[in-house]
Design an enzyme around this catalytic site. Structure first.
Site, mmCIF file in Angstrom:
data_model
loop_
_atom_site.group_PDB
_atom_site.id
_atom_site.type_symbol
_atom_site.label_atom_id
_atom_site.label_comp_id
_atom_site.label_asym_id
_atom_site.label_seq_id
_atom_site.Cartn_x
_atom_site.Cartn_y
_atom_site.Cartn_z
ATOM 1 N N ARG A 108 5.544 -3.520 11.297
ATOM 2 C CA ARG A 108 6.568 -4.035 10.347
ATOM 3 C C ARG A 108 7.925 -3.426 10.382
ATOM 4 O O ARG A 108 8.748 -3.982 9.918
ATOM 5 C CB ARG A 108 5.989 -3.480 8.961
ATOM 6 C CG ARG A 108 5.542 -4.765 7.755
ATOM 7 C CD ARG A 108 5.090 -4.078 6.720
ATOM 8 N NE ARG A 108 4.885 -4.974 5.674
ATOM 9 C CZ ARG A 108 3.703 -5.392 5.262
ATOM 10 N NH1 ARG A 108 2.482 -5.277 5.886
ATOM 11 N NH2 ARG A 108 3.678 -6.142 4.168
ATOM 12 N N ARG A 123 10.195 -6.192 -1.849
ATOM 13 C CA ARG A 123 9.584 -6.289 -0.792
ATOM 14 C C ARG A 123 10.299 -7.444 0.483
ATOM 15 O O ARG A 123 10.054 -7.260 1.518
ATOM 16 C CB ARG A 123 7.984 -6.661 -1.145
ATOM 17 C CG ARG A 123 7.288 -5.757 -1.625
ATOM 18 C CD ARG A 123 5.837 -6.183 -2.672
ATOM 19 N NE ARG A 123 4.977 -6.818 -1.550
ATOM 20 C CZ ARG A 123 4.178 -7.937 -1.781
ATOM 21 N NH1 ARG A 123 4.088 -8.212 -3.161
ATOM 22 N NH2 ARG A 123 3.359 -8.184 -0.860
ATOM 23 N N LYS A 125 -0.677 -14.408 5.663
ATOM 24 C CA LYS A 125 -1.564 -13.642 6.833
ATOM 25 C C LYS A 125 -2.811 -13.436 6.441
ATOM 26 O O LYS A 125 -3.811 -13.340 7.170
ATOM 27 C CB LYS A 125 -0.700 -12.214 6.955
ATOM 28 C CG LYS A 125 0.603 -12.643 7.329
ATOM 29 C CD LYS A 125 1.617 -11.153 7.589
ATOM 30 C CE LYS A 125 1.879 -10.439 6.617
ATOM 31 N NZ LYS A 125 2.832 -10.951 5.599
HETATM 32 P P1 AMP Z 1 0.552 -6.026 2.514
HETATM 33 O O1 AMP Z 1 -0.810 -5.982 1.672
HETATM 34 O O2 AMP Z 1 0.516 -6.168 3.960
HETATM 35 O O3 AMP Z 1 1.414 -6.887 1.753
HETATM 36 O O4 AMP Z 1 1.293 -4.529 2.378
HETATM 37 C C1 AMP Z 1 1.438 -3.869 1.126
HETATM 38 C C2 AMP Z 1 2.459 -2.570 1.096
HETATM 39 O O5 AMP Z 1 1.730 -1.733 1.904
HETATM 40 C C3 AMP Z 1 3.736 -2.842 1.793
HETATM 41 O O6 AMP Z 1 4.709 -3.565 0.794
HETATM 42 C C4 AMP Z 1 4.070 -1.592 2.322
HETATM 43 O O7 AMP Z 1 4.377 -0.821 1.120
HETATM 44 C C5 AMP Z 1 2.649 -0.997 2.574
HETATM 45 N N1 AMP Z 1 2.567 -1.492 4.086
HETATM 46 C C6 AMP Z 1 1.580 -2.395 4.932
HETATM 47 N N2 AMP Z 1 1.797 -2.342 6.035
HETATM 48 C C7 AMP Z 1 2.809 -1.540 6.448
HETATM 49 C C8 AMP Z 1 3.544 -1.308 7.508
HETATM 50 N N3 AMP Z 1 3.146 -1.675 8.582
HETATM 51 N N4 AMP Z 1 4.248 -0.195 7.294
HETATM 52 C C9 AMP Z 1 4.939 0.158 6.105
HETATM 53 N N5 AMP Z 1 4.270 0.113 5.183
HETATM 54 C C10 AMP Z 1 3.269 -0.748 4.956
#
Ligand code: AMP
Length: 213
Positions: free
Chosen positions: A87, A170, A13
């Site tokens: 999410r 995750r 993404k």
């Molecule tokens: P990402 O960079 O998108 O992989 O997000 C890293 C971490 O941020 C995730 O594992 C969650 O802990 C938190 N996070 C990011 N986006 C969300 C979301 N929409 N809802 C809840 N937690 C989020």
């Protein structure tokens, strides 16, 4: 245009968002990047998010939705990519309400599909700039000079939650909370699924085919 990119961690993404930002001048809301910036700046929001992120759990919906709301308000009128948000189904419902309030709607919810056996390898080899805006992979998409960003020249980092123990949590959180969004957006008539495997440019071509000129 409001465009959602969703899919499992490691689907690409962030990489595809970088293409869209560069080639289509779209604005970008990545909740992961926003949380990381807040943690770095030691804000109250960052404090609330940190323990969840370190463990690979989702940050509570109320915290996440509030952050997106203020970010979207600051981008009024722009075409926006949402990367990693919503999410959960409750986030998607709250987002629909927010968009309606702002007289906006989702144009496409693009689900980036990657077989689960590829995700661990993608995540554990991932390297990026500290702000998460430029993403590489040590084998599949290496920078020209090892450990250095091609664009900004800064040193690349490995995210703490890209360690193998946290990755499995995750992926579990994804299956439990995020995968149901496919049915949610299917029922709203905005779901488009694309194959997220292959070269990043090839995957971007599939997104371009959906967006048109
Ligand atoms: P990402 O960079 O998108 O992989 O997000 C890293 C971490 O941020 C995730 O594992 C969650 O802990 C938190 N996070 C990011 N986006 C969300 C979301 N929409 N809802 C809840 N937690 C989020």
């Amino acid at each position: 245009m409001i465009l959602l990119l969703f899919g499992p961690p490691g689907a690409g993404k962030g990489t595809q968002s970088a293409f869209l930002i560069e080639k289509r001048s779209m604005a970008h809301i990545s909740t992961g990047n926003l949380f990381r910036a807040n943690i770095k700046n030691e804000t109250e929001l960052g404090l609330k998010a940190k323990s969840f992120m370190d463990a690979g759990d989702l940050v509570p919906d109320s915290v996440t939705v509030g952050m997106v709301e203020s970010e979207l308000e600051s981008l009024k009128g722009a075409s926006v990519i949402f990367d990693g948000f919503p999410r959960t189904v409750p986030q998607a419902e709250a987002f629909d309400e927010l968009l309606t309030k702002m007289s906006l709607k989702i144009d496409h919810a693009i689900f980036v599909e990657v077989p689960s056996e590829m995700l661990v390898e993608r995540l554990s080899g991932r390297r990026m700039t500290a702000d998460g805006k430029h993403v590489y992979h040590v084998t599949f998409n290496p920078p020209k000079q090892e450990g250095i960003c091609d664009v900004t020249g800064e040193e690349l980092i490995q995210r703490k939650d890209d360690s193998e123990e946290v990755i499995s949590n995750r992926l579990e959180a994804y299956e439990k909370s995020t995968a149901p969004l496919k049915d949610y957006y299917e029922s709203k008539g905005v779901l488009k699924s694309i194959d997220g495997t292959g070269e990043p440019e090839e995957v971007f071509g599939r997104i371009e085919a959906i967006l048109g000129s």
